[in-house]
Scaffold this motif. Sequence first.
Motif, PDB file in Angstrom:
ATOM      1  N   PRO A 171       1.842   2.783   2.909  1.00 29.04           N
ATOM      2  CA  PRO A 171       0.463   3.286   2.759  1.00 29.04           C
ATOM      3  C   PRO A 171      -0.578   2.172   2.838  1.00 29.04           C
ATOM      4  O   PRO A 171      -0.269   1.000   2.620  1.00 29.04           O
ATOM      5  CB  PRO A 171       0.464   3.903   1.355  1.00 29.04           C
ATOM      6  CG  PRO A 171       1.877   4.104   0.998  1.00 29.04           C
ATOM      7  CD  PRO A 171       2.660   3.085   1.739  1.00 29.04           C
ATOM      8  N   GLY A 172      -1.813   2.564   3.120  1.00 31.86           N
ATOM      9  CA  GLY A 172      -2.899   1.593   3.314  1.00 31.86           C
ATOM     10  C   GLY A 172      -3.368   0.911   2.042  1.00 31.86           C
ATOM     11  O   GLY A 172      -2.860   1.171   0.947  1.00 31.86           O
ATOM     12  N   ARG A 173      -4.395   0.062   2.212  1.00 34.11           N
ATOM     13  CA  ARG A 173      -4.889  -0.774   1.111  1.00 34.11           C
ATOM     14  C   ARG A 173      -5.482   0.055  -0.033  1.00 34.11           C
ATOM     15  O   ARG A 173      -5.434  -0.354  -1.184  1.00 34.11           O
ATOM     16  CB  ARG A 173      -5.943  -1.742   1.638  1.00 34.11           C
ATOM     17  CG  ARG A 173      -5.320  -2.941   2.298  1.00 34.11           C
ATOM     18  CD  ARG A 173      -6.372  -3.948   2.619  1.00 34.11           C
ATOM     19  NE  ARG A 173      -6.908  -3.762   3.956  1.00 34.11           N
ATOM     20  CZ  ARG A 173      -7.842  -4.542   4.501  1.00 34.11           C
ATOM     21  NH1 ARG A 173      -8.365  -5.517   3.818  1.00 34.11           N
ATOM     22  NH2 ARG A 173      -8.254  -4.338   5.722  1.00 34.11           N
ATOM     23  N   LEU A 174      -6.059   1.216   0.307  1.00 30.13           N
ATOM     24  CA  LEU A 174      -6.664   2.068  -0.723  1.00 30.13           C
ATOM     25  C   LEU A 174      -5.594   2.489  -1.738  1.00 30.13           C
ATOM     26  O   LEU A 174      -5.839   2.537  -2.939  1.00 30.13           O
ATOM     27  CB  LEU A 174      -7.307   3.291  -0.067  1.00 30.13           C
ATOM     28  CG  LEU A 174      -7.965   4.285  -1.028  1.00 30.13           C
ATOM     29  CD1 LEU A 174      -9.178   3.655  -1.704  1.00 30.13           C
ATOM     30  CD2 LEU A 174      -8.375   5.551  -0.310  1.00 30.13           C
ATOM     31  N   TRP A 175      -4.394   2.779  -1.249  1.00 24.00           N
ATOM     32  CA  TRP A 175      -3.301   3.189  -2.118  1.00 24.00           C
ATOM     33  C   TRP A 175      -2.867   2.043  -3.034  1.00 24.00           C
ATOM     34  O   TRP A 175      -2.481   2.274  -4.176  1.00 24.00           O
ATOM     35  CB  TRP A 175      -2.114   3.697  -1.290  1.00 24.00           C
ATOM     36  CG  TRP A 175      -2.390   5.042  -0.704  1.00 24.00           C
ATOM     37  CD1 TRP A 175      -2.841   5.313   0.547  1.00 24.00           C
ATOM     38  CD2 TRP A 175      -2.294   6.306  -1.372  1.00 24.00           C
ATOM     39  NE1 TRP A 175      -3.024   6.657   0.714  1.00 24.00           N
ATOM     40  CE2 TRP A 175      -2.692   7.295  -0.445  1.00 24.00           C
ATOM     41  CE3 TRP A 175      -1.910   6.700  -2.647  1.00 24.00           C
ATOM     42  CZ2 TRP A 175      -2.712   8.646  -0.775  1.00 24.00           C
ATOM     43  CZ3 TRP A 175      -1.927   8.052  -2.973  1.00 24.00           C
ATOM     44  CH2 TRP A 175      -2.330   9.009  -2.034  1.00 24.00           C
ATOM     45  N   LEU A 176      -2.952   0.831  -2.504  1.00 24.41           N
ATOM     46  CA  LEU A 176      -2.619  -0.341  -3.326  1.00 24.41           C
ATOM     47  C   LEU A 176      -3.603  -0.429  -4.494  1.00 24.41           C
ATOM     48  O   LEU A 176      -3.216  -0.612  -5.648  1.00 24.41           O
ATOM     49  CB  LEU A 176      -2.678  -1.617  -2.470  1.00 24.41           C
ATOM     50  CG  LEU A 176      -2.490  -2.944  -3.211  1.00 24.41           C
ATOM     51  CD1 LEU A 176      -1.087  -3.084  -3.762  1.00 24.41           C
ATOM     52  CD2 LEU A 176      -2.783  -4.132  -2.297  1.00 24.41           C
TER      53      LEU A 176
ATOM     54  N   LEU B 157      -5.424   2.021  -5.740  1.00 24.14           N
ATOM     55  CA  LEU B 157      -5.210   3.156  -6.637  1.00 24.14           C
ATOM     56  C   LEU B 157      -4.003   2.933  -7.544  1.00 24.14           C
ATOM     57  O   LEU B 157      -4.008   3.319  -8.707  1.00 24.14           O
ATOM     58  CB  LEU B 157      -5.002   4.444  -5.826  1.00 24.14           C
ATOM     59  CG  LEU B 157      -6.250   5.051  -5.194  1.00 24.14           C
ATOM     60  CD1 LEU B 157      -5.874   6.229  -4.305  1.00 24.14           C
ATOM     61  CD2 LEU B 157      -7.237   5.505  -6.267  1.00 24.14           C
ATOM     62  N   ALA B 158      -2.980   2.298  -7.004  1.00 24.89           N
ATOM     63  CA  ALA B 158      -1.756   2.070  -7.783  1.00 24.89           C
ATOM     64  C   ALA B 158      -1.946   0.985  -8.834  1.00 24.89           C
ATOM     65  O   ALA B 158      -1.366   1.058  -9.916  1.00 24.89           O
ATOM     66  CB  ALA B 158      -0.612   1.686  -6.840  1.00 24.89           C
TER      67      ALA B 158
ATOM     68  N   THR C  96      -4.939   0.020 -10.227  1.00 25.59           N
ATOM     69  CA  THR C  96      -6.019   0.289 -11.188  1.00 25.59           C
ATOM     70  C   THR C  96      -5.531   0.751 -12.578  1.00 25.59           C
ATOM     71  O   THR C  96      -5.977   0.194 -13.580  1.00 25.59           O
ATOM     72  CB  THR C  96      -7.016   1.301 -10.589  1.00 25.59           C
ATOM     73  OG1 THR C  96      -7.493   0.747  -9.356  1.00 25.59           O
ATOM     74  CG2 THR C  96      -8.196   1.547 -11.508  1.00 25.59           C
TER      75      THR C  96
ATOM     76  N   PRO D 270       4.165   2.147 -10.381  1.00 29.00           N
ATOM     77  CA  PRO D 270       3.556   2.317  -9.038  1.00 29.00           C
ATOM     78  C   PRO D 270       2.873   1.045  -8.538  1.00 29.00           C
ATOM     79  O   PRO D 270       2.915   0.754  -7.341  1.00 29.00           O
ATOM     80  CB  PRO D 270       2.535   3.440  -9.235  1.00 29.00           C
ATOM     81  CG  PRO D 270       2.891   4.098 -10.499  1.00 29.00           C
ATOM     82  CD  PRO D 270       3.581   3.083 -11.345  1.00 29.00           C
TER      83      PRO D 270
ATOM     84  N   MET E 160       3.907  -0.758  -5.013  1.00 29.64           N
ATOM     85  CA  MET E 160       2.985  -1.062  -3.909  1.00 29.64           C
ATOM     86  C   MET E 160       2.936  -2.565  -3.630  1.00 29.64           C
ATOM     87  O   MET E 160       2.943  -2.987  -2.471  1.00 29.64           O
ATOM     88  CB  MET E 160       1.573  -0.553  -4.245  1.00 29.64           C
ATOM     89  CG  MET E 160       1.438   0.950  -4.262  1.00 29.64           C
ATOM     90  SD  MET E 160       1.793   1.727  -2.681  1.00 29.64           S
ATOM     91  CE  MET E 160       0.409   1.212  -1.719  1.00 29.64           C
TER      92      MET E 160
ATOM     93  N   TYR F 270       3.957  -4.468  -0.183  1.00 31.03           N
ATOM     94  CA  TYR F 270       3.105  -5.409   0.556  1.00 31.03           C
ATOM     95  C   TYR F 270       3.751  -6.787   0.658  1.00 31.03           C
ATOM     96  O   TYR F 270       3.621  -7.462   1.678  1.00 31.03           O
ATOM     97  CB  TYR F 270       1.706  -5.491  -0.075  1.00 31.03           C
ATOM     98  CG  TYR F 270       0.781  -4.454   0.524  1.00 31.03           C
ATOM     99  CD1 TYR F 270       0.133  -4.697   1.729  1.00 31.03           C
ATOM    100  CD2 TYR F 270       0.599  -3.234  -0.080  1.00 31.03           C
ATOM    101  CE1 TYR F 270      -0.679  -3.743   2.304  1.00 31.03           C
ATOM    102  CE2 TYR F 270      -0.216  -2.263   0.486  1.00 31.03           C
ATOM    103  CZ  TYR F 270      -0.853  -2.530   1.684  1.00 31.03           C
ATOM    104  OH  TYR F 270      -1.658  -1.581   2.264  1.00 31.03           O
TER     105      TYR F 270
END
Lengths: 169, 185
Positions: free
Chosen positions: B104-109, B111-112, B114, B141, B145, B149
């Motif tokens: 998944p993209g950077r946004l998911w990183l 979100l995980a 936070t 999570p 992530m 990465y």
Amino acid sequence: MERSTPSVWMPALIGGAVFGVAGAIPILNFLNCLCCALVIGSGFLAAFLYSKECRKTNTAFGGGGGAKVGVLAGVFYTVFGSIVQWIIGLITGATFDFEEAIAQIESNPQIPPETADSIIRVLESIGSGGMWLLLPVSLVIALIFATVGGLIGGAVFKVEPAAPSEPAL
Amino acid sequence: MDHRTKRAGVTPRGLLMAVALLAILWTAGIGGVPFIESSGDETAATTAGLARLAYRPVCHQIPHRSLALGGRPFTVCARCTGLYFGGAAGLALMALGYGRVRFPGRLWLLLAVTPTVLDFGMGHLAGVSLPNLARLAVAFPAGLMLGGYLAIGVADLGKSWSRRAEEARSAQSSPATTDRLQVGG
């Protein structure tokens, strides 16, 4: 026109210095209890800064570059962290007392007895004169975790160079 | 044989597998050390004590903030356990599904990561603390992530090593062509 590959030194220096200083400041250095977050952060910040340089010069950047800039950031982290820690020690007068350190470990309820025994055994075996041996240990830990930060940064801020445009005739 | 030729044997997947294996070994030690300690053997207990020492620089190791096995705390706290278990899982997944898994993209990183950052901040600034299992679940999570990465970065490093080794091999195999190109260039 072909541009040269940007230098890794400045991003590594900034990443290592910023987080190395933070890691030496009491209270702030507690962030390192979160899986060496500050050390990983030094490599990550260095990778971010280097990726920006690579974007400007249209140079490829990924895990390889991230590892390189991360490992250098780890070296700077240790150097700056040690210097600032030493300066803080001079200012506050908190110099290292071997006997006191052992007493503190023994009386600290937050350190499990198993860990306390191991730490004391190692400290006693190296003696107060061998405390400088802890510096290479810090360096190795910083190198590993800063490289991890650099590798993650390399994946997150990956730069694919744009194909050169056709020259106008 | 120079260092570049030695690297020729390293494939991106091989490097990723090796790093994933190291991460799994490191993670196994988290729950393995209290298990060894419970055996009662003197040598095993000393070895386990030294292993605890190895985990000391990366975690505060406060017993009441750690999960326990047979009354003995894990070598790292519950949050770090979640991060390391997640990280090892992320690396292992990427190694096993190399070339097939799209991460998944950077946004998911973001979100995980936070929730565990918030948990850490709330714990230290407001004194609000989740139970150990919840801290582990929140951190997992983020570890997954970050591990994923890290795997992308490691595979990339492996690719750059392979590429350099390939270039070195082709330069060695056709020196005459290179010379001609240099003269001609």
